[in-house]
Design an enzyme around this catalytic site. Structure first.
Site, PDB file in Angstrom:
ATOM      1  N   ASP A 146      28.342  37.370  38.756  1.00 34.38           N
ATOM      2  CA  ASP A 146      29.155  36.653  37.770  1.00 34.38           C
ATOM      3  C   ASP A 146      30.488  36.249  38.405  1.00 34.38           C
ATOM      4  O   ASP A 146      30.923  35.099  38.312  1.00 34.38           O
ATOM      5  CB  ASP A 146      29.392  37.561  36.555  1.00 34.38           C
ATOM      6  CG  ASP A 146      30.249  36.901  35.506  1.00 34.38           C
ATOM      7  OD1 ASP A 146      30.001  35.728  35.199  1.00 34.38           O
ATOM      8  OD2 ASP A 146      31.180  37.559  35.000  1.00 34.38           O
ATOM      9  N   LYS A 158      28.536  47.014  46.854  1.00 36.19           N
ATOM     10  CA  LYS A 158      29.683  47.894  47.096  1.00 36.19           C
ATOM     11  C   LYS A 158      29.090  49.242  47.504  1.00 36.19           C
ATOM     12  O   LYS A 158      29.293  50.271  46.843  1.00 36.19           O
ATOM     13  CB  LYS A 158      30.541  47.969  45.803  1.00 36.19           C
ATOM     14  CG  LYS A 158      31.859  48.703  45.958  1.00 36.19           C
ATOM     15  CD  LYS A 158      32.914  47.937  46.734  1.00 36.19           C
ATOM     16  CE  LYS A 158      34.143  48.801  46.966  1.00 36.19           C
ATOM     17  NZ  LYS A 158      35.131  48.178  47.860  1.00 36.19           N
ATOM     18  N   TYR A 187      26.079  45.175  32.650  1.00 36.28           N
ATOM     19  CA  TYR A 187      26.046  44.332  31.455  1.00 36.28           C
ATOM     20  C   TYR A 187      25.174  44.939  30.359  1.00 36.28           C
ATOM     21  O   TYR A 187      25.437  44.768  29.181  1.00 36.28           O
ATOM     22  CB  TYR A 187      25.464  42.954  31.788  1.00 36.28           C
ATOM     23  CG  TYR A 187      26.458  41.911  32.216  1.00 36.28           C
ATOM     24  CD1 TYR A 187      27.247  42.100  33.351  1.00 36.28           C
ATOM     25  CD2 TYR A 187      26.601  40.731  31.506  1.00 36.28           C
ATOM     26  CE1 TYR A 187      28.135  41.133  33.758  1.00 36.28           C
ATOM     27  CE2 TYR A 187      27.491  39.751  31.912  1.00 36.28           C
ATOM     28  CZ  TYR A 187      28.249  39.960  33.038  1.00 36.28           C
ATOM     29  OH  TYR A 187      29.135  39.007  33.434  1.00 36.28           O
ATOM     30  N   ASP A 247      31.797  32.261  40.048  1.00 37.94           N
ATOM     31  CA  ASP A 247      32.969  31.507  39.566  1.00 37.94           C
ATOM     32  C   ASP A 247      33.901  31.196  40.735  1.00 37.94           C
ATOM     33  O   ASP A 247      34.459  30.108  40.841  1.00 37.94           O
ATOM     34  CB  ASP A 247      33.749  32.295  38.505  1.00 37.94           C
ATOM     35  CG  ASP A 247      33.351  31.890  37.086  1.00 37.94           C
ATOM     36  OD1 ASP A 247      32.189  31.486  36.894  1.00 37.94           O
ATOM     37  OD2 ASP A 247      34.212  31.980  36.183  1.00 37.94           O
ATOM     38  N   ASP A 261      34.330  43.088  47.859  1.00 41.27           N
ATOM     39  CA  ASP A 261      35.745  42.740  48.077  1.00 41.27           C
ATOM     40  C   ASP A 261      35.901  41.841  49.302  1.00 41.27           C
ATOM     41  O   ASP A 261      36.586  40.819  49.278  1.00 41.27           O
ATOM     42  CB  ASP A 261      36.626  43.999  48.167  1.00 41.27           C
ATOM     43  CG  ASP A 261      36.077  45.075  49.092  1.00 41.27           C
ATOM     44  OD1 ASP A 261      34.919  44.952  49.551  1.00 41.27           O
ATOM     45  OD2 ASP A 261      36.812  46.040  49.365  1.00 41.27           O
TER      46      ASP A 261
HETATM   47  C1  IPM Z   1      28.121  33.431  32.884  1.00 41.39           C
HETATM   48  C2  IPM Z   1      29.090  33.809  31.796  1.00 41.39           C
HETATM   49  C3  IPM Z   1      28.459  34.897  30.942  1.00 41.39           C
HETATM   50  C4  IPM Z   1      28.245  36.100  31.824  1.00 41.39           C
HETATM   51  C5  IPM Z   1      29.260  35.259  29.680  1.00 41.39           C
HETATM   52  C6  IPM Z   1      29.498  34.062  28.808  1.00 41.39           C
HETATM   53  C7  IPM Z   1      28.597  36.373  28.910  1.00 41.39           C
HETATM   54  O1  IPM Z   1      30.305  34.200  32.334  1.00 41.39           O
HETATM   55  O2  IPM Z   1      27.010  32.983  32.572  1.00 41.39           O
HETATM   56  O3  IPM Z   1      28.472  33.556  34.054  1.00 41.39           O
HETATM   57  O4  IPM Z   1      29.164  36.903  32.030  1.00 41.39           O
HETATM   58  O5  IPM Z   1      27.137  36.248  32.321  1.00 41.39           O
HETATM   59 MG    MG Z   2      30.445  33.945  34.433  1.00 42.55          MG
END
Ligand code: IPM
Ligand code: MG
Length: 371
Positions: free
Chosen positions: A245, A189, A142, A249, A221
């Site tokens: 990240d 990884k 990042y 999710d 993975d």
């Molecule tokens: C998160 C989001 C952020 C990230 C974005 C909005 C930059 O997806 O906080 O998980 O990738 O960290």
């Molecule tokens: Mg995110």
């Protein structure tokens, strides 16, 4: 306790959900006789529109001088669909994380008994799942050097990690595991990436300091597959920025709605609390956004200052609301409540006396009065 809280509602549904969590914090302030002060500032697309900068200097200064930041969401479709955009709302959040030194992003994920049916995963697979993800937040791909060649045909994102960055996060994760089921999983990884091999070596060395924690490793993975096959195997996860990240999710589907997931981002001096969901532009202003992720982020804020009793009151109220189906439409299709009404319900539960004993009758009445 005296606390100065910077409130950054941001874009899309950010302002609607943040309004509810501020309301909840005010109810806690009142009930427990604290001294919370709130100050708002702009960030994200709204800040670009007004100032040209997704993180105006005054916003950053406010965050730095506050005890904590309550963050809503950022993002707008006009930037998502424009790869050539020079400034983006997300840059505001990334810069804020970096400037405040928020190296650890903590994301608790659990399956709520009453919401098992809402997950696309089979109830018997997710029942009892309860984990917390420690994601590195200010390093890795990042924040590494980025470049695009002059002819626009090649691009680069460098991924770098130092043992210092790994250790400061992993210490938090080991300590969290000690207070939980004593299991820590490093996701990496290491079969391919040099940075991952450094993570593995560093975390393995650290394990000697935490003999009561059992440490295991998963490649990202495989971890992505394990997360849906058998999420109950996870207790505490520690991982680098990008993998964290993605895996968080994915883990959010266990809870039944991404609208329930809260997060804390902490550093040595600052702390920021935000829902993991985005700005959900299609829902903006419709009163359908789930405020619970933001409200549970407020609970994490209280935990951060050791106000655990107060945080538990919020979590208990959220559990009651779920049990009674006082939920927004993501969780309650047929008889849903608006963002505001869910907030009102929770505020009501929190403001009630400490020794209030719940019985079903009361709960039903409580629900009726807010319709
Ligand atoms: C998160 C989001 C952020 C990230 C974005 C909005 C930059 O997806 O906080 O998980 O990738 O960290
Ligand atoms: Mg995110």
């Amino acid at each position: 306790m005296k606390l100065k809280i910077a409130v950054l509602p941001g874009d899309g549904i950010g302002p609607e959900v943040t309004k509810q969590s501020v309301k909840i914090l005010k109810a806690i302030d009142e009930r427990f006789d604290h001294d919370f002060e709130f100050e708002e500032a702009i960030v994200g697309a709204i800040a670009i529109d007004r100032t040209g900068d997704p993180l105006p200097h005054s916003t950053l200064e406010l965050c730095k001088e506050s005890d904590a930041v309550l963050f809503g969401a950022i993002g707008h479709p006009k930037y998502d669909n424009d790869p050539a955009a020079k400034v983006r709302p997300e840059q505001g959040l990334l810069k804020l994380r970096k400037e405040l030194g928020l190296y650890a992003n903590i994301r608790p994920v659990r399956a709520y008994e009453n919401l098992l049916e809402h997950s696309p995963l089979r109830p018997e697979r997710i029942a009892g799942a309860d984990m917390v993800i420690y994601r590195e937040l200010t390093g890795g791909i990042y924040f590494g050097e980025k470049s695009t060649s002059e002819d626009g045909q090649t691009a680069n994102d460098l991924c770098t990690y130092s043992t210092y960055e790994i250790e400061r996060l992993a210490h938090l994760a080991f300590k969290a595991a000690q207070k939980r089921k004593k299991k820590l999983t490093l996701i990496d990884k290491a079969n391919v990436l040099e940075t991952s091999r450094l993570w593995r070596k560093t975390v393995t060395n650290m394990a000697k300091e935490y003999p009561d924690v059992s440490l295991d490793f998963l490649f990202i993975d495989n971890a992505a597959m394990q997360m849906v096959l058998d999420p109950k195997q996870f207790d505490v996860i520690v991982t680098e920025n990008m993998f964290g990240d993605i895996i968080s999710d994915e883990a959010s589907v266990i809870g039944g709605s991404i609208g329930l997931l809260a997060s804390a981002s902490v550093g040595f001096e600052n702390a920021l609390f935000e829902p993991i969901h985005g700005s959900f532009p299609q829902a903006t202003g419709k009163g359908i956004a789930n405020p619970v992720a933001s409200i549970l982020s407020a609970a994490l804020l209280l935990d951060h200052f050791n106000l655990n009793r107060e945080a538990d009151v919020i979590r208990k109220a959220v559990e009651e609301s779920i049990k009674l189906n006082v939920c927004t439409q993501d969780l309650n299709k047929n008889n849903h409540y608006s963002t505001e009404k869910v907030g009102d319900f929770l505020e009501g539960r929190i403001s009630e006396s400490e020794h209030h004993h719940i019985n079903d009758n009361n709960l039903t009445i409580g629900q009726m009065t807010i319709i």
